[in-house]
Design a protein around this motif. Structure first.
Motif, mmCIF file in Angstrom:
data_model
loop_
_atom_site.group_PDB
_atom_site.id
_atom_site.type_symbol
_atom_site.label_atom_id
_atom_site.label_comp_id
_atom_site.label_asym_id
_atom_site.label_seq_id
_atom_site.Cartn_x
_atom_site.Cartn_y
_atom_site.Cartn_z
ATOM 1 N N ILE A 28 -48.946 -89.029 21.356
ATOM 2 C CA ILE A 28 -48.215 -89.206 20.154
ATOM 3 C C ILE A 28 -49.310 -89.461 18.934
ATOM 4 C CG2 ILE A 28 -46.453 -90.629 18.907
ATOM 5 C CD1 ILE A 28 -45.447 -91.539 21.561
ATOM 6 N N ASN A 29 -49.101 -88.554 17.937
ATOM 7 C CA ASN A 29 -50.031 -88.848 16.709
ATOM 8 C C ASN A 29 -49.096 -89.711 15.930
ATOM 9 O OD1 ASN A 29 -50.803 -88.436 14.110
ATOM 10 N ND2 ASN A 29 -52.028 -86.659 14.640
ATOM 11 N N ASN A 30 -49.824 -90.909 15.630
ATOM 12 C CA ASN A 30 -48.962 -91.973 15.222
ATOM 13 C C ASN A 30 -48.791 -91.858 13.691
ATOM 14 O OD1 ASN A 30 -48.404 -93.633 17.502
ATOM 15 N ND2 ASN A 30 -50.905 -94.176 17.072
ATOM 16 N N LYS A 36 -47.643 -84.239 21.646
ATOM 17 C CA LYS A 36 -48.038 -83.196 22.612
ATOM 18 C C LYS A 36 -48.019 -83.712 23.876
ATOM 19 C CE LYS A 36 -51.419 -81.250 18.932
ATOM 20 N NZ LYS A 36 -52.545 -80.895 18.656
ATOM 21 N N LEU A 37 -47.562 -82.560 24.816
ATOM 22 C CA LEU A 37 -47.457 -83.095 26.299
ATOM 23 C C LEU A 37 -48.524 -82.079 27.054
ATOM 24 C CD1 LEU A 37 -43.512 -82.517 26.715
ATOM 25 C CD2 LEU A 37 -44.940 -84.619 26.447
ATOM 26 N N VAL A 38 -49.377 -82.593 27.910
ATOM 27 C CA VAL A 38 -50.378 -82.018 28.747
ATOM 28 C C VAL A 38 -49.899 -82.234 30.145
ATOM 29 C CG1 VAL A 38 -52.724 -81.620 29.384
ATOM 30 C CG2 VAL A 38 -51.882 -82.442 26.943
ATOM 31 N N GLN A 250 -62.390 -79.346 25.486
ATOM 32 C CA GLN A 250 -61.103 -78.397 25.211
ATOM 33 C C GLN A 250 -59.890 -79.122 24.978
ATOM 34 O OE1 GLN A 250 -60.376 -74.315 26.463
ATOM 35 N NE2 GLN A 250 -62.070 -74.848 27.938
ATOM 36 N N LEU A 251 -59.667 -80.427 25.769
ATOM 37 C CA LEU A 251 -58.631 -81.171 25.707
ATOM 38 C C LEU A 251 -58.603 -82.271 24.403
ATOM 39 C CD1 LEU A 251 -56.242 -82.532 27.565
ATOM 40 C CD2 LEU A 251 -57.700 -84.237 28.188
ATOM 41 N N HIS A 252 -60.001 -82.651 24.365
ATOM 42 C CA HIS A 252 -59.946 -83.372 22.764
ATOM 43 C C HIS A 252 -59.741 -82.698 21.367
ATOM 44 C CE1 HIS A 252 -61.261 -87.381 24.552
ATOM 45 N NE2 HIS A 252 -61.242 -86.702 25.600
ATOM 46 N N GLN A 253 -60.035 -81.386 21.663
ATOM 47 C CA GLN A 253 -59.623 -80.585 20.659
ATOM 48 C C GLN A 253 -58.120 -80.366 20.559
ATOM 49 O OE1 GLN A 253 -61.963 -77.140 21.451
ATOM 50 N NE2 GLN A 253 -63.769 -77.831 20.305
ATOM 51 N N PHE A 254 -57.209 -80.160 21.541
ATOM 52 C CA PHE A 254 -56.094 -79.806 21.800
ATOM 53 C C PHE A 254 -55.211 -80.927 21.146
ATOM 54 C CE2 PHE A 254 -52.190 -80.316 24.037
ATOM 55 C CZ PHE A 254 -51.513 -78.964 23.500
ATOM 56 N N TYR A 256 -56.594 -83.859 19.783
ATOM 57 C CA TYR A 256 -56.976 -84.735 18.411
ATOM 58 C C TYR A 256 -57.566 -84.091 17.411
ATOM 59 C CZ TYR A 256 -56.806 -88.393 22.216
ATOM 60 O OH TYR A 256 -56.371 -89.140 23.242
ATOM 61 N N ASP A 257 -57.567 -82.508 17.353
ATOM 62 C CA ASP A 257 -58.372 -81.542 16.670
ATOM 63 C C ASP A 257 -59.798 -82.244 16.370
ATOM 64 O OD1 ASP A 257 -56.092 -80.099 16.433
ATOM 65 O OD2 ASP A 257 -55.186 -81.487 14.684
ATOM 66 N N ASP A 258 -60.197 -82.629 17.531
ATOM 67 C CA ASP A 258 -61.683 -83.252 17.501
ATOM 68 C C ASP A 258 -62.621 -82.279 17.869
ATOM 69 O OD1 ASP A 258 -63.948 -84.880 17.736
ATOM 70 O OD2 ASP A 258 -63.240 -86.305 19.034
ATOM 71 N N THR A 259 -63.328 -81.779 16.688
ATOM 72 C CA THR A 259 -64.317 -80.901 17.010
ATOM 73 C C THR A 259 -65.737 -81.521 17.177
ATOM 74 O OG1 THR A 259 -64.706 -80.592 14.712
ATOM 75 C CG2 THR A 259 -63.072 -79.133 15.993
ATOM 76 N N GLU A 260 -65.911 -82.815 17.235
ATOM 77 C CA GLU A 260 -67.382 -83.414 17.031
ATOM 78 C C GLU A 260 -67.159 -84.186 18.562
ATOM 79 O OE1 GLU A 260 -69.280 -83.031 14.783
ATOM 80 O OE2 GLU A 260 -68.031 -81.749 13.885
#
Length: 286
Positions: A28-30, A36-38, A250-254, A256-260
């Motif tokens: 859940i994006n607070n 999002k479900l994985v 890839q999961l963290h990009q999906f 959290y949109d985290d590219t770093e």
């Protein structure tokens, strides 16, 4: 906020130390309230606890919810603390309380669902109407039928496709719940509370449910993204992340949109062990 959702493969309703053939991370994006479900494929070869590598669904069977949560955290670099475990009866009750769902089924899905309904009805003590003739179409499914639909894995896509069906039913539940009133949702929680195991209290769940109208469902997917399969002796046929490290990136990009994001040493170590055991490297998947 990440919540682990477990569905147990239990014929007697037991929710302790049994295989979790459904493993879903609800993220859940607070800020945006997007969920999002994985799905983590049940046969994924991971460190399930105490450096024991096996299928992901065995973590719960070996060490209960604590091992299952720890497995997700240490292999995927997550910080999950809360969980909800359901048996088949809980899912049937929720679907029926929400009035059932319309699903478009193929010919073979109708056949398999009818077959799974027999056992699902016996396990839960709930009734259903068999679909006849067994032809493709859009059908209104009740609780037993919806659970039977989520159990189908003998079609193209096998277990990967089954997780899609599970996420489709969860999506339908969320959409239907958002159209219900709070009184219905609260009574639903009271009804199913005895058929779930969770870190949340009844009061916690009601507080969460009161926010359901503010959430929106985002993308859903399965993990690992790049995968292959191999038979590892007594462990059987497993799904191999190719490799774990790149899949977690890839999961963290999906999520959290985290590219770093840079994987922890734990993930890197687990990744190397999986490569050593299976021989599959990054680029060997599909």
């Amino acid at each position: 906020t990440n919540i682990a959702l477990f569905g147990v493969d239990s014929r007697d309703g037991n929710m302790d130390y049994t295989n979790t053939d459904t493993i879903i991370i609800a993220s859940i994006n607070n800020d945006t309230k997007v969920v999002k479900l994985v799905s983590v494929y049940r046969d994924t070869y991971l460190n399930i606890g105490e450096d024991h590598y096996a299928k992901a669904n065995a973590a719960y069977a070996n060490g209960g919810y604590k091992w299952a949560i720890s497995m997700l955290n240490q292999n995927l670099d997550l910080d999950i603390t809360d969980f909800v475990t359901v048996n088949m009866n809980a899912l049937v009750e929720v679907v029926d309380a929400l009035g059932g769902f319309d699903f478009e089924l193929t010919d073979e899905e109708v056949v398999h669902m009818n077959n799974y309904c027999v056992e699902t009805s016996e396990i839960t003590g709930k009734s259903y109407e068999r679909i006849e003739p067994e032809v493709a179409g859009t059908y209104h499914l009740n609780g037993v039928q919806s659970v039977a639909y989520t159990r189908i894995r003998y079609t193209a896509g096998n277990d990967y496709k089954r997780t899609e069906r599970q996420r489709a039913v969860l999506t339908a539940m969320i959409q239907k719940a958002q159209k219900a009133d709070l009184k219905t949702i609260n009574s639903l929680i009271d009804e199913v509370f005895g058929d779930i195991k969770t870190s949340y209290s009844n009061t916690d769940l009601i507080a969460l449910a009161s926010q359901v109208f503010n959430y929106s469902l985002g993308e859903t997917t399965g993990f690992p993204f790049e995968k292959n399969t191999i038979t590892l002796g007594s462990k059987g046929s497993v799904v191999v992340p190719c490799d774990l490290k790149s899949n977690v990136i890839q999961l963290h990009q999906f999520l959290y949109d985290d590219t770093e994001y840079e994987p922890t040493d734990t993930v890197k170590s687990n990744s190397e062990k999986i490569i050593s055991d299976t021989g599959f490297h990054q680029g060997d998947g599909y």
